[in-house]
Design a protein around this motif. Structure first.
Motif, PDB file in Angstrom:
ATOM      1  N   VAL A 497     102.122 -56.433   1.184  1.00  0.00           N
ATOM      2  CA  VAL A 497     102.572 -55.705   2.053  1.00  0.00           C
ATOM      3  C   VAL A 497     101.870 -55.557   3.259  1.00  0.00           C
ATOM      4  O   VAL A 497     100.382 -55.450   3.004  1.00  0.00           O
ATOM      5  N   SER A 498     102.366 -55.655   4.527  1.00  0.00           N
ATOM      6  CA  SER A 498     101.488 -55.664   5.431  1.00  0.00           C
ATOM      7  C   SER A 498     101.753 -54.768   6.747  1.00  0.00           C
ATOM      8  O   SER A 498     101.447 -55.185   7.979  1.00  0.00           O
ATOM      9  N   ILE A 499     102.768 -53.883   6.553  1.00  0.00           N
ATOM     10  CA  ILE A 499     103.098 -52.872   7.489  1.00  0.00           C
ATOM     11  C   ILE A 499     101.879 -52.201   8.394  1.00  0.00           C
ATOM     12  O   ILE A 499     102.126 -52.005   9.583  1.00  0.00           O
ATOM     13  N   ASP A 500     100.750 -52.198   7.976  1.00  0.00           N
ATOM     14  CA  ASP A 500      99.774 -51.528   8.603  1.00  0.00           C
ATOM     15  C   ASP A 500      98.750 -52.541   9.365  1.00  0.00           C
ATOM     16  O   ASP A 500      97.789 -52.436  10.030  1.00  0.00           O
ATOM     17  N   TYR A 608     111.432 -44.206   3.573  1.00  0.00           N
ATOM     18  CA  TYR A 608     110.109 -44.388   4.087  1.00  0.00           C
ATOM     19  C   TYR A 608     109.862 -45.784   4.843  1.00  0.00           C
ATOM     20  O   TYR A 608     110.121 -46.720   4.358  1.00  0.00           O
ATOM     21  N   ALA A 609     109.096 -45.531   5.911  1.00  0.00           N
ATOM     22  CA  ALA A 609     108.620 -46.693   6.694  1.00  0.00           C
ATOM     23  C   ALA A 609     110.057 -47.479   7.089  1.00  0.00           C
ATOM     24  O   ALA A 609     109.865 -48.684   7.149  1.00  0.00           O
ATOM     25  N   TRP A 610     111.012 -46.817   7.293  1.00  0.00           N
ATOM     26  CA  TRP A 610     112.521 -47.533   7.533  1.00  0.00           C
ATOM     27  C   TRP A 610     112.610 -47.994   8.892  1.00  0.00           C
ATOM     28  O   TRP A 610     113.705 -47.319   9.517  1.00  0.00           O
ATOM     29  N   ARG A 611     111.647 -48.544   9.498  1.00  0.00           N
ATOM     30  CA  ARG A 611     111.680 -48.897  10.965  1.00  0.00           C
ATOM     31  C   ARG A 611     110.988 -50.252  11.119  1.00  0.00           C
ATOM     32  O   ARG A 611     110.317 -50.804  10.339  1.00  0.00           O
ATOM     33  N   PRO A 614     106.811 -49.006  11.702  1.00  0.00           N
ATOM     34  CA  PRO A 614     106.526 -47.900  10.991  1.00  0.00           C
ATOM     35  C   PRO A 614     105.113 -47.743  11.071  1.00  0.00           C
ATOM     36  O   PRO A 614     104.251 -47.580  10.028  1.00  0.00           O
ATOM     37  N   ALA A 615     104.376 -47.498  12.268  1.00  0.00           N
ATOM     38  CA  ALA A 615     102.928 -47.542  12.629  1.00  0.00           C
ATOM     39  C   ALA A 615     102.311 -46.251  12.067  1.00  0.00           C
ATOM     40  O   ALA A 615     101.145 -46.295  11.508  1.00  0.00           O
ATOM     41  N   ASP A 616     103.119 -45.116  11.866  1.00  0.00           N
ATOM     42  CA  ASP A 616     102.649 -44.005  11.116  1.00  0.00           C
ATOM     43  C   ASP A 616     102.736 -43.749   9.949  1.00  0.00           C
ATOM     44  O   ASP A 616     102.079 -43.081   8.978  1.00  0.00           O
ATOM     45  N   ALA A 617     103.435 -44.790   9.159  1.00  0.00           N
ATOM     46  CA  ALA A 617     103.488 -44.654   7.813  1.00  0.00           C
ATOM     47  C   ALA A 617     101.961 -44.827   6.964  1.00  0.00           C
ATOM     48  O   ALA A 617     101.353 -45.917   7.397  1.00  0.00           O
ATOM     49  N   ASN A 618     101.649 -43.944   6.314  1.00  0.00           N
ATOM     50  CA  ASN A 618     100.234 -43.765   5.675  1.00  0.00           C
ATOM     51  C   ASN A 618      99.907 -43.695   4.498  1.00  0.00           C
ATOM     52  O   ASN A 618      98.652 -43.415   3.900  1.00  0.00           O
ATOM     53  N   LEU A 619     101.002 -43.970   3.587  1.00  0.00           N
ATOM     54  CA  LEU A 619     100.799 -43.642   2.119  1.00  0.00           C
ATOM     55  C   LEU A 619     100.113 -44.999   1.609  1.00  0.00           C
ATOM     56  O   LEU A 619     100.840 -46.048   1.520  1.00  0.00           O
ATOM     57  N   ILE A 620      99.097 -44.938   0.944  1.00  0.00           N
ATOM     58  CA  ILE A 620      98.382 -46.066   0.173  1.00  0.00           C
ATOM     59  C   ILE A 620      97.711 -45.623  -1.077  1.00  0.00           C
ATOM     60  O   ILE A 620      97.967 -44.640  -1.693  1.00  0.00           O
ATOM     61  N   ASN A 621      97.275 -46.540  -1.783  1.00  0.00           N
ATOM     62  CA  ASN A 621      96.389 -46.164  -2.807  1.00  0.00           C
ATOM     63  C   ASN A 621      94.858 -46.124  -2.674  1.00  0.00           C
ATOM     64  O   ASN A 621      94.382 -46.367  -1.438  1.00  0.00           O
ATOM     65  N   SER A 622      94.254 -46.100  -3.728  1.00  0.00           N
ATOM     66  CA  SER A 622      92.619 -45.677  -3.241  1.00  0.00           C
ATOM     67  C   SER A 622      91.965 -47.079  -3.153  1.00  0.00           C
ATOM     68  O   SER A 622      90.638 -47.055  -2.559  1.00  0.00           O
ATOM     69  N   GLN A 623      92.780 -48.390  -3.161  1.00  0.00           N
ATOM     70  CA  GLN A 623      92.144 -49.537  -2.686  1.00  0.00           C
ATOM     71  C   GLN A 623      92.656 -49.929  -1.177  1.00  0.00           C
ATOM     72  O   GLN A 623      92.503 -51.174  -0.923  1.00  0.00           O
ATOM     73  N   ALA A 627     101.865 -48.388   0.615  1.00  0.00           N
ATOM     74  CA  ALA A 627     103.123 -48.568  -0.127  1.00  0.00           C
ATOM     75  C   ALA A 627     104.095 -49.247   0.531  1.00  0.00           C
ATOM     76  O   ALA A 627     103.995 -49.393   1.817  1.00  0.00           O
ATOM     77  N   SER A 628     105.022 -49.959  -0.047  1.00  0.00           N
ATOM     78  CA  SER A 628     105.971 -50.656   0.570  1.00  0.00           C
ATOM     79  C   SER A 628     107.303 -49.748   0.903  1.00  0.00           C
ATOM     80  O   SER A 628     107.431 -48.891   0.335  1.00  0.00           O
ATOM     81  N   PRO A 629     107.758 -50.236   2.182  1.00  0.00           N
ATOM     82  CA  PRO A 629     108.805 -49.254   2.648  1.00  0.00           C
ATOM     83  C   PRO A 629     110.067 -49.303   1.630  1.00  0.00           C
ATOM     84  O   PRO A 629     110.152 -50.275   0.803  1.00  0.00           O
ATOM     85  N   PHE A 630     110.814 -48.320   1.621  1.00  0.00           N
ATOM     86  CA  PHE A 630     112.010 -48.298   0.773  1.00  0.00           C
ATOM     87  C   PHE A 630     112.983 -47.351   1.215  1.00  0.00           C
ATOM     88  O   PHE A 630     112.635 -46.473   2.150  1.00  0.00           O
ATOM     89  N   ARG A 631     114.126 -47.037   0.709  1.00  0.00           N
ATOM     90  CA  ARG A 631     115.220 -46.000   0.811  1.00  0.00           C
ATOM     91  C   ARG A 631     115.840 -46.069  -0.484  1.00  0.00           C
ATOM     92  O   ARG A 631     116.003 -46.940  -1.437  1.00  0.00           O
ATOM     93  N   SER A 632     116.699 -44.725  -0.597  1.00  0.00           N
ATOM     94  CA  SER A 632     117.278 -44.247  -1.944  1.00  0.00           C
ATOM     95  C   SER A 632     118.559 -44.524  -1.761  1.00  0.00           C
ATOM     96  O   SER A 632     119.155 -44.641  -2.661  1.00  0.00           O
TER      97      SER A 632
END
Length: 635
Positions: A497-500, A608-611, A614-623, A627-632
């Protein structure tokens, strides 16, 4: 008469001797990397009926050339090591391939972000200077196409990583290989089969796309003939210029450009009679100012330039932009730069492929003064500099042409796996959804070609970019990312994933180091079976309760976190039954994220990050993996 006959016989004997020599595929060349621990097929052509011996490092095999002139042997698997020498003897010649290493071979394919060279990336000078690893090797397949499946490559050679060579390597593939060198500790070979701007259809076999292969071959042969006639006209037009060497005075205000061609701008030079031309072109225009106007500072707009420019006013460079084909050039003009009377703008354009020249909107070409007044640029003139001419640029959009010439000749050359970075050209309203089935079909087809059902396949999910394609709640780029992620249902796959890592104004973000490193993490999981955190958080479950969306994540062996710290997550939207999405507040709760919005009392869908960006999307893990964009929903 007898002398003539004797001469004919002698020439026939020389020709027969040349034809009798064994011929290997281009990949079997000095400096190659062969896949370790797999059976090693070696094949080629020679005189029908000839007896050949093939060997490397003590292993030998023999064969008799078939009636069609083809031959093939399979040597047993070989452990990592080298350098060795591959030898083919018989049929009148001994052929040696020198400096052969056994390690892991990866095929790198896709469009421009995979093709992008190391010398045009972030911190390029330091990276190229440090690229000294003779066991990291790169084979670049030239851009080539065919209307029918081919058995030979158009060219290419193996080059070791060195400051002299590495600048032209695929940057993503280089950083990927460098990471694997550190972790696997074996030689790494990269086969670079890429073409900027290509669609996925161009990389797929005809059978996957209901294409009549015979009709396509006929049509493309006719196209080659048409292209040849067009190229002849372009070369005739180029012949009018007595030199193509750039002259410093081409930027000067006093240079006499009356013998240059009149140009209508904006408009790519291909539309002006230079179809298929890539390289350097120069444009000049002028504008007139009063003394009061010339005393002011101002701003110069010279449109969108494909791909790079250096722009001058009155012989002084006022700006430059590299590799930003769709970015309007706007450069400041400080006070004192302008002069009363005639002023001259000169633009040096460098086009590396595809369209070339100055394009965009007429309103993007201007001189705007500090007092708000605007002056038009007039009398545009043009001449080519050092250029090449070929009508290949649109072939990367035609189904199966690149597969036929750049993929089909590769098997059965054994490889460890595939890395893929492509999708920008398919991120359209119709294309993004179709990609879901196409991508899976491509992976399965390539695995079938290599007779390797478990061939590892890892890819880069599209980075953020302001493509301007979003409309309302619809986002072709987000939908294409979802289509890419859908291929994770296939075994031995993974994605980076490379949205950031994107750039809102540049479809070619320059940070390729982190892209390559994330691909290497994915490969260590999918191809090497390592247990490690190779991915950012993955959404597993969504439920709606008391006005909130509760999303459970698999943090992939880590914990949920927010880039920059804290517990408040950005990038979520929710919608009610009206299907209108609103920005939402979100917080981390263990392996869950709790999402709500004051504007939506009863949410039924969350994204999430559905654009596209999505420059503001900031959910990550400790590494620090996003997180990958998704929709329900499936709206």
């Amino acid at each position: 008469m007898k002398r003539a006959c004797a001469l004919v016989v002698s020439l026939w004997m020389v020709t027969a001797a040349v034809q009798a020599e064994p011929v290997l595929p281009r990949l079997f060349a000095d400096g190659m990397v062969l896949q370790r621990d797999q059976p090693l097929p070696v094949w080629g052509t020679a005189t029908p009926g000839a007896r050949l011996q093939v060997g490397i490092d003590g292993e030998r095999a023999s064969t008799t050339v078939g009636t069609d002139g083809s031959w093939k042997v399979v040597l047993p698997p070989h452990a990592v090591g080298g350098p060795f020498q591959l030898e083919i003897t018989g049929d009148g010649r001994a052929l040696q391939v020198r400096d052969v290493l056994f390690g892991d071979v990866w095929l790198a394919s896709g469009q421009s972000n995979m093709e992008w060279p190391l010398h045009d990336t972030q911190d390029a000078a330091a990276a190229v200077a440090a690229a000294s690893d003779a066991q990291l090797r790169h084979f670049k397949i030239p851009k080539s196409w065919s209307g029918q499946p081919e058995t030979t490559l158009a060219g290419g050679r193996w080059l070791p990583a060195s400051p002299a060579n590495a600048g032209s390597f695929s940057a993503v593939a280089y950083y990927f290989a460098r990471e694997l060198r550190q972790h696997a500790g074996v030689p790494i070979g990269i086969i670079d089969s890429t073409w900027g701007g290509s669609t996925i259809e161009a990389w797929m076999a005809a059978a996957l796309q209901d294409i009549d292969a015979g009709a396509l071959a006929t049509r493309m042969q006719a196209q080659r003939e048409t292209d040849a006639r067009t190229l002849a006209k372009v070369r005739q037009r180029l012949a009018q210029w007595h030199t193509f060497d750039e002259q410093p005075q081409w930027a000067a205000a006093r240079f006499d450009d009356r013998d240059w061609e009149a140009a209508t701008l904006p408009g790519l030079w291909e539309t002006g009679g230079y179809a298929g031309m890539d390289g350097i072109g120069w444009y000049r225009a002028e504008f007139t100012l009063s003394a009061a106007q010339a005393a002011q500072a101002g701003t110069l707009g010279v449109g969108r330039i494909d791909d790079a420019d250096r722009t001058f006013v009155n012989g002084v460079q006022v700006g430059a932009t590299t590799m930003a084909w769709n970015t309007p050039r706007v450069y400041p003009l400080p006070a004192g730069q302008l002069q009363a009377g005639r002023n001259v703008v000169a633009v040096r354009v460098e086009d590396l492929g595809g369209g070339g020249g100055i394009h965009g909107e007429p309103s993007e070409l201007f001189v705007r003064l500090a007092d708000g007044s605007q002056v038009q640029l007039q009398g545009w003139r043009f001449r080519p500099g050092k250029v090449t001419v070929a009508l290949d640029d649109d072939k990367n959009q035609i189904p199966t042409l690149l597969y036929n010439r750049m993929i089909h000749p590769l098997p059965p050359f054994p490889i460890k796996g595939v890395i893929w970075y492509q999708g920008e050209s398919n991120a359209t309203d119709a294309g993004a959804l179709a990609y879901r089935d196409q991508f899976k079909a491509l992976i399965q087809q390539w695995r079938q070609d290599w007779n390797a059902p478990a061939l590892p396949f890892v890819w880069v999910q599209l980075a953020s970019f302001g493509a301007g394609a979003d409309h309302g709640e619809q986002s072709p780029w987000a939908l294409l990312r979802e289509s890419q992620s859908a291929a994770l249902s296939l075994p031995h796959t993974a994605q980076a994933v490379s949205i950031d890592l994107g750039n809102a104004t540049d479809i070619h973000p320059r940070n390729k180091r982190d892209v390559g490193a994330r691909l290497a993490l994915a490969a260590r999981h999918a191809a090497y079976g390592e247990t490690l955190t190779y991915s950012g958080p993955v959404q597993r479950d969504v439920r709606f309760d008391r006005g909130q969306a509760v999303i459970t994540f698999d943090p992939m062996g880590s914990v949920l976190a927010v880039r920059g710290g804290g517990m408040q997550v950005q990038g979520f939207t929710v919608a009610g039954a009206d299907r209108r999405f609103h920005a939402a507040q979100a917080r981390i709760d263990g392996d869950r994220v709790i999402v709500h919005s004051e504007a939506v009392a009863t949410p039924v869908a969350v994204r999430y990050a559905w654009r596209e960006n999505p420059a503001d999307a900031n959910l990550i893990n400790s590494q620090q993996l996003p997180a990958s964009p998704f929709r329900s929903d499936t709206w």
